[in-house]
Design a protein around this motif. Structure first.
Motif, PDB file in Angstrom:
ATOM      1  N   LEU A  47      13.501  -0.139  -3.967  1.00 23.28           N
ATOM      2  CA  LEU A  47      13.740  -0.591  -2.608  1.00 23.28           C
ATOM      3  C   LEU A  47      14.597   0.226  -1.784  1.00 23.28           C
ATOM      4  CD1 LEU A  47      13.877  -4.074  -3.822  1.00 23.28           C
ATOM      5  CD2 LEU A  47      12.546  -3.677  -1.958  1.00 23.28           C
ATOM      6  N   GLY A  48      15.737   0.946  -2.324  1.00 28.96           N
ATOM      7  CA  GLY A  48      16.454   1.842  -1.784  1.00 28.96           C
ATOM      8  C   GLY A  48      15.607   3.116  -0.892  1.00 28.96           C
TER       9      GLY A  48
ATOM     10  N   ARG B  35      13.735   1.576   1.895  1.00 32.32           N
ATOM     11  CA  ARG B  35      14.542   1.293   2.914  1.00 32.32           C
ATOM     12  C   ARG B  35      14.824   2.492   3.860  1.00 32.32           C
ATOM     13  NH1 ARG B  35      19.310  -2.520   4.267  1.00 32.32           N
ATOM     14  NH2 ARG B  35      18.890  -2.312   6.658  1.00 32.32           N
TER      15      ARG B  35
ATOM     16  N   PHE C 260      15.185  -6.525   5.060  1.00 32.27           N
ATOM     17  CA  PHE C 260      16.282  -6.360   4.244  1.00 32.27           C
ATOM     18  C   PHE C 260      17.524  -7.259   4.641  1.00 32.27           C
ATOM     19  CE2 PHE C 260      13.740  -2.736   2.728  1.00 32.27           C
ATOM     20  CZ  PHE C 260      14.456  -2.442   1.545  1.00 32.27           C
TER      21      PHE C 260
ATOM     22  N   LEU D 154      14.907  -9.816  -5.295  1.00 31.23           N
ATOM     23  CA  LEU D 154      14.497  -8.411  -5.544  1.00 31.23           C
ATOM     24  C   LEU D 154      15.865  -7.866  -5.130  1.00 31.23           C
ATOM     25  CD1 LEU D 154      10.862  -7.231  -4.809  1.00 31.23           C
ATOM     26  CD2 LEU D 154      12.018  -7.099  -6.953  1.00 31.23           C
TER      27      LEU D 154
END
Lengths: 340, 324
Positions: free
Chosen positions: A230-231, A234, A258, A269
């Protein structure tokens, strides 16, 4: 290539134009058993996915392994036959096209895989492997092809002398650059990255992400960026789609998703990601258990077995896909309710 | 946090290859206390896994510790005969690997594999070992342990297999647990569960944990102290707060800046240019100079000394030497 160039010049950045539209995509794999190998059921890998992808945007697809995100990517490219649904690419329905007609679109849609080494012939020089793309799709002369390949190598940050090297002589990051070179060779408008940076070390991962961004700006590429990180999503994407057990659970812009995730699964998550910071120790929501078996999915909402706020309604009634805010969709009976 | 559990002093691990002896670990020292978690970070190929394999004595046949010593509870273990080392391994020191599927034997039941260390090291009978095995599976959070113990590895999910690995590693109450990228192959939700589990068990059993990872997020989550390795050398070492809030070595800073931040949308990635040198590359001076944007002539010619930033924070970099 002419089509692509024409399209790119006419599409100066005004209204976002829809490049790809998926309508009710389903992909089931039959389970066969018994003496007669009769069909006994289905593994529902992708269940009713509808979405739009705009020109020049990156759409991230996230979820745990087995949630159907890779199958979705393959289905869009036509590497998996659809069970049901429509794929509209550049205003043409492409799911039932004949092989020959499809070839035109293949040039426009490319894929970058997780492990490019697996898709390279270990006995073939890199330059020759890349030349094959042009042999298949263009009528360039040998000289032109060589020049095109060298240009490509330079474009993705490799050097001319790499032309005569073999795959094993490259490091992981360099191999991924080769995978990218192959994908952009025919000047596509749409590239699917299936865990394209997952196997790389962080420092190299950052290099490759930067390269993908540069290429996107230069060629107005649209990405379908499949990842479990997810980093990275983003950092890289404009919008994100969250999948769970073949179902879409939430779709929104990076900022919306986010900052104010609607679905409890998205919240969980986000909370599970280990943060590279020692100052912000915060309370985490821990999901219990594993992903259920997709051959035998739970009734009602697929997430209710692990959901911390599940109610009776969730196990009987499947939540609808609702646009709660402009461009922010979710499928949950209790969307927006915090899970802590 | 108590007494010193493990002490590694100036070890050099070399590999015999067609190109001659190649050092993979160059003069690395560190120590670990009971109840403490030390994370070793670095890119693949930096020697972090070889360091841990040197400690547990599982180096491949062409690898050898050529100098230095490793002390476990004050007694040397680097030069023990194979049979002696076998009694320590899995008993006092155990290890969890990255891929539980390749570490578990697919043709033996979970029960067989969890009984094995108990029967070998603790001389339990089969029925006692089964009983304790079920206890262990329960302890690592596996539902229906009585049923699971008769199943085969392929019947379990990735997270469950890693739990089984942890149960096996912990079966003999080891003092030191080495975890080599234990969560890299797992999904984030499962990763969070496993990290919590390791942390809880560490506190409960007062183990020392040596965790090898390249994920700075995992480091921030579990580490008490961090050691950063580059090309076989230790470049920086310190408490986890010191490494994250006050990193000194350009490589550590580079590692931290190449991880996208989930909470900050405006975060700009700053990749470290180039890639790790190969083992047989001859490098003079600082081993990182070719990729370092601050490299000066002294970095290219002379190896940097270890500088103490604080009692716990040490770094090998000429930039710091000049400051002090």
């Amino acid at each position: 290539m002419a089509v692509a160039e024409q399209k790119k010049t006419t599409n100066a950045k005004h209204e976002p134009k829809v490049l790809l539209e998926l309508e009710g995509i389903k992909k089931y794999y039959p389970i066969k058993g018994g003496i007669l190998q009769r069909k006994q059921g289905d593994v529902k890998a992708v269940e009713n996915v509808s979405l739009k992808l705009f020109e020049g945007e990156s759409l991230g697809v996230v979820g745990e392994s087995g949630c159907g995100k890779s199958t979705l990517g393959k289905a869009v490219l036509g590497l998996e036959e659809l069970t049901e649904g429509k794929i509209v690419f550049q205003d043409t329905e492409i799911q039932d096209l004949k092989r020959k007609e499809k070839l035109k679109f293949v040039k426009e849609m490319q894929m970058i895989f997780q492990d490019p080494f697996a898709s390279l012939n270990p006995r073939q020089r890199i330059g020759h492997a890349l030349e094959e793309v042009f042999t298949m799709h263009t009528d360039m002369s040998a000289k032109e092809k060589r020049k095109a390949v060298i240009d490509l190598l330079v474009e993705v940050g490799l050097k001319e002398e790499h032309f005569y090297k073999y795959p094993h002589e490259f490091s992981g990051g360099q191999r991924q650059r080769i995978g990218i070179a192959r994908a952009i060779a025919l000047n596509p408008s749409f590239v699917i990255c299936d865990e394209a940076v997952s196997a790389l070390d962080v420092s190299v991962q950052a290099q490759v992400l930067k390269l993908l961004k540069t290429l996107q700006e230069k060629y107005q590429l649209s990405y379908l960026f499949i990842s479990h990180d997810l980093g990275v999503v983003r950092y890289f994407c404009d919008r994100v789609l969250v999948m769970y057990l073949g179902n879409t659970v939430e779709l929104g812009t990076v900022a919306d998703l986010f900052n104010k995730p609607l679905h409890p699964y998205t919240q969980a998550l986000l909370s599970a990601i280990p943060r590279p910071s020692v100052n912000a120790k915060r309370k985490r929501v821990r999901l219990q258990g594993d992903l259920p078996n997709p051959a035998n999915p739970p009734s009602g909402c697929p997430f209710h077995t692990r959901c911390p706020i599940a109610a009776e309604k969730c196990s009987s009634e499947k939540p609808a896909w609702v646009e709660y805010e402009p461009n922010h969709f979710a499928a949950c009976h209790f969307a927006g309710q915090p899970i802590q | 946090m108590g007494e010193t559990l493990l002490e590694v002093k100036n070890i050099v691990t070399e590999f015999r290859t067609a190109d001659g002896q190649l050092p993979a670990v160059r003069d690395v020292s560190f120590s670990l206390k009971k109840g403490e978690t030390l994370c070793i970070v670095g890119e693949s190929g930096c020697g972090k896994s070889i360091t841990s394999l040197s400690v547990i004595g599982l180096l491949p046949s062409n690898g050898k510790i050529t100098s230095g010593e490793i002390l476990y509870e004050g007694a040397p273990i680097h030069n023990l005969p194979a049979e002696k080392m076998r009694q320590i391994r899995g008993n006092k020191i155990s290890m969890i690997f990255q891929e539980p599927m390749t570490a578990l034997n697919p043709v033996l039941t979970i029960g067989f594999q969890i009984r094995e260390p108990l029967m070998l090291h603790h001389k339990l009978s089969k029925s006692e070992a089964t009983k304790q095995g079920i206890e262990l599976l329960k302890q690592v959070g596996i539902p229906y342990p009585e049923k699971r113990i008769d199943q085969y590895p392929h019947e379990l999910s990735g997270g469950m297999r890693q739990r089984v690995m942890i149960a096996i590693a912990l079966s003999c109450n080891p003092g030191l647990l080495i975890a080599d990228e234990p969560t890299t192959a797992l999904d984030v939700t499962i990763q969070a569960q496993i990290l919590d589990l390791i942390n809880d068990l560490k506190d409960k059993l007062n183990m020392g944990v040596m965790m090898i990872t390249h994920d700075m997020g995992v480091v921030a989550e579990v580490a008490d102290r961090v050691m950063v390795m580059y090309a076989g050398k230790k470049v920086e070492e310190g408490l986890v707060e010191e490494i994250f809030n006050n990193p000194k070595h350009p490589y550590t800073i580079g590692l931290l800046n190449s991880v996208p931040n989930v909470d900050d949308p405006d975060f700009e990635l700053e990749p470290i240019p180039g890639s790790l040198p190969s083992l047989n590359e001859q490098i003079t001076g600082c081993r990182f100079h070719a990729r370092c944007k601050f490299a000066s002539d002294i970095c290219r010619n002379k190896e940097p000394q270890v500088v103490s930033v604080s009692d716990t924070h040490k770094v090998s970099c000429w930039l710091e030497t000049e400051v002090h």
